[in-house]
Design an enzyme around this catalytic site. Structure first.
Site, PDB file in Angstrom:
ATOM      1  N   GLY A   1     -12.990 -72.221   4.903  1.00  0.00           N
ATOM      2  CA  GLY A   1     -12.298 -71.419   5.907  1.00  0.00           C
ATOM      3  C   GLY A   1     -12.901 -71.501   7.300  1.00  0.00           C
ATOM      4  N   SER A   2     -13.634 -72.553   7.617  1.00  0.00           N
ATOM      5  CA  SER A   2     -14.208 -72.663   8.974  1.00  0.00           C
ATOM      6  C   SER A   2     -13.100 -72.817  10.007  1.00  0.00           C
ATOM      7  CB  SER A   2     -15.204 -73.830   9.057  1.00  0.00           C
ATOM      8  OG  SER A   2     -14.550 -75.071   9.069  1.00  0.00           O
ATOM      9  N   ASN A   3     -12.027 -73.528   9.667  1.00  0.00           N
ATOM     10  CA  ASN A   3     -10.881 -73.600  10.598  1.00  0.00           C
ATOM     11  C   ASN A   3     -10.228 -72.233  10.738  1.00  0.00           C
ATOM     12  OD1 ASN A   3     -10.072 -76.348  11.730  1.00  0.00           O
ATOM     13  ND2 ASN A   3     -10.637 -76.846   9.641  1.00  0.00           N
TER      14      ASN A   3
ATOM     15  N   ILE B   1       3.063 -77.070  -0.911  1.00  0.00           N
ATOM     16  CA  ILE B   1       3.848 -75.894  -0.507  1.00  0.00           C
ATOM     17  C   ILE B   1       5.217 -75.987  -1.188  1.00  0.00           C
ATOM     18  CG2 ILE B   1       4.894 -74.690   1.443  1.00  0.00           C
ATOM     19  CD1 ILE B   1       1.822 -74.541   1.295  1.00  0.00           C
TER      20      ILE B   1
ATOM     21  N   ASN C   1       0.005 -77.864   9.446  1.00  0.00           N
ATOM     22  CA  ASN C   1      -1.103 -78.343   8.614  1.00  0.00           C
ATOM     23  C   ASN C   1      -2.002 -79.236   9.441  1.00  0.00           C
ATOM     24  OD1 ASN C   1      -2.629 -78.694   6.195  1.00  0.00           O
ATOM     25  ND2 ASN C   1      -1.718 -80.735   5.955  1.00  0.00           N
TER      26      ASN C   1
ATOM     27  N   HIS D   1      -4.766 -82.425   9.005  1.00  0.00           N
ATOM     28  CA  HIS D   1      -5.258 -83.435   8.061  1.00  0.00           C
ATOM     29  C   HIS D   1      -6.417 -84.177   8.747  1.00  0.00           C
ATOM     30  CE1 HIS D   1      -5.091 -86.152   4.681  1.00  0.00           C
ATOM     31  NE2 HIS D   1      -5.205 -87.155   5.530  1.00  0.00           N
TER      32      HIS D   1
ATOM     33  N   ASP E   1       1.663 -84.243   3.583  1.00  0.00           N
ATOM     34  CA  ASP E   1       1.255 -84.933   4.821  1.00  0.00           C
ATOM     35  C   ASP E   1       2.354 -85.790   5.450  1.00  0.00           C
ATOM     36  OD1 ASP E   1      -1.937 -85.594   3.236  1.00  0.00           O
ATOM     37  OD2 ASP E   1      -1.226 -83.847   4.346  1.00  0.00           O
TER      38      ASP E   1
ATOM     39  N   GLU F   1     -11.380 -80.741  14.827  1.00  0.00           N
ATOM     40  CA  GLU F   1     -10.414 -79.776  14.267  1.00  0.00           C
ATOM     41  C   GLU F   1     -10.609 -78.410  14.901  1.00  0.00           C
ATOM     42  OE1 GLU F   1     -10.620 -79.745  10.036  1.00  0.00           O
ATOM     43  OE2 GLU F   1     -10.600 -81.918   9.897  1.00  0.00           O
TER      44      GLU F   1
HETATM   45  C1  GRF Z   1     -10.604 -79.595   6.931  1.00  0.00           C
HETATM   46  O1  GRF Z   1     -11.342 -80.797   6.938  1.00  0.00           O
HETATM   47  C2  GRF Z   1      -9.136 -79.920   7.057  1.00  0.00           C
HETATM   48  O2  GRF Z   1      -8.880 -81.127   7.727  1.00  0.00           O
HETATM   49  C3  GRF Z   1      -8.705 -80.067   5.641  1.00  0.00           C
HETATM   50  O3  GRF Z   1      -9.484 -79.161   4.874  1.00  0.00           O
HETATM   51  C4  GRF Z   1     -10.686 -78.904   5.586  1.00  0.00           C
HETATM   52  C5  GRF Z   1     -10.792 -77.408   5.731  1.00  0.00           C
HETATM   53  O4  GRF Z   1     -12.094 -77.086   6.075  1.00  0.00           O
HETATM   54  N1  GRF Z   1      -7.298 -79.788   5.515  1.00  0.00           N
HETATM   55  P1  GRF Z   1     -12.405 -75.513   6.281  1.00  0.00           P
HETATM   56  O5  GRF Z   1     -12.132 -74.828   4.958  1.00  0.00           O
HETATM   57  O6  GRF Z   1     -11.469 -75.014   7.363  1.00  0.00           O
HETATM   58  O7  GRF Z   1     -13.844 -75.469   6.676  1.00  0.00           O
END
Ligand code: GRF
Length: 192
Positions: free
Chosen positions: A14-16, A90, A104, A106, A147, A176
């Site tokens: 969940g870092s994103n 999904i 999404n 990728h 994708d 990202e």
């Molecule tokens: C990211 O590398 C993204 O490209 C992929 O899953 C990963 C998620 O990383 N879809 P995080 O859980 O957000 O750290």
């Protein structure tokens, strides 16, 4: 003016997702309303709790048809969905209910290195094994195939022959974090 409400789907760290929590914390037009995960031990849960954002855990069976998920999203008046490391396909019902409203990310330059099974370190190992000199990220709309939705944004970074798959992954993750919230904000604001 009610804010546009986003829900984030994540299966892992969940870092994103956390970058979204931070970026939209006091946004005038957009808010992060909830998190959905299929993994009760996902790191994203603890991150959501730290930001007082509601989370839902639904196991794999609920993601077959997605009817329950759609009901909950509608009860929360969600406008857009952001996939951030979500590992399940999904369901069609969800794509149909949120046409061009599901994003999404990728960790490669689609259409290369995409499709079923191409996620996480599998992608970066394949990129390295192919001897690529660059890689990057792709942000795209989601349809019912892995994708394959319309591409919204891509940014590339160079790969040195000495880079390990882990170093490649770290380079892409930085891109990202830098881009995903901003690109989603731009797309969502177009709908206002
Ligand atoms: C990211 O590398 C993204 O490209 C992929 O899953 C990963 C998620 O990383 N879809 P995080 O859980 O957000 O750290």
């Amino acid at each position: 003016m009610t804010k546009k409400r986003l829900s984030i789907f994540a299966s892992g760290s969940g870092s994103n997702a956390e970058k979204f929590f931070e970026y939209f914390q006091n946004h005038p037009q957009i808010e992060i309303a909830s998190v959905f995960t299929n993994n009760k031990s996902a790191g994203v849960i603890e991150r959501a709790q730290r930001f007082n954002i509601k989370h839902h855990v639904y196991n794999r069976s609920f993601w077959q048809t997605g009817e329950t998920i759609v009901e909950v999203l509608e009860s929360e008046k969600i406008d857009f969905i952001v996939l951030a490391g979500f590992m399940l396909l999904i369901p069609k019902a969800l794509v149909a209910r949120f046409p061009n409203r599901i994003f999404n990310i990728h960790p490669a330059l689609l259409p290369k290195f995409g499709g079923q099974g191409m996620y996480g370190m599998n992608v970066h190992k394949a990129v390295k094994a192919a001897g690529e000199t660059e890689t990057g990220l792709t942000i795209h709309y989601v349809n019912e195939y892995y994708d394959e939705g319309a591409i919204i944004f891509q940014e590339s970074c160079t790969i040195n022959p000495t880079d390990s798959a882990e170093e490649i992954a770290a380079k892409v993750l930085r891109l990202e974090h830098k881009n995903y919230p901003k690109v989603v904000e731009q797309e969502v604001l177009k709908s206002i």
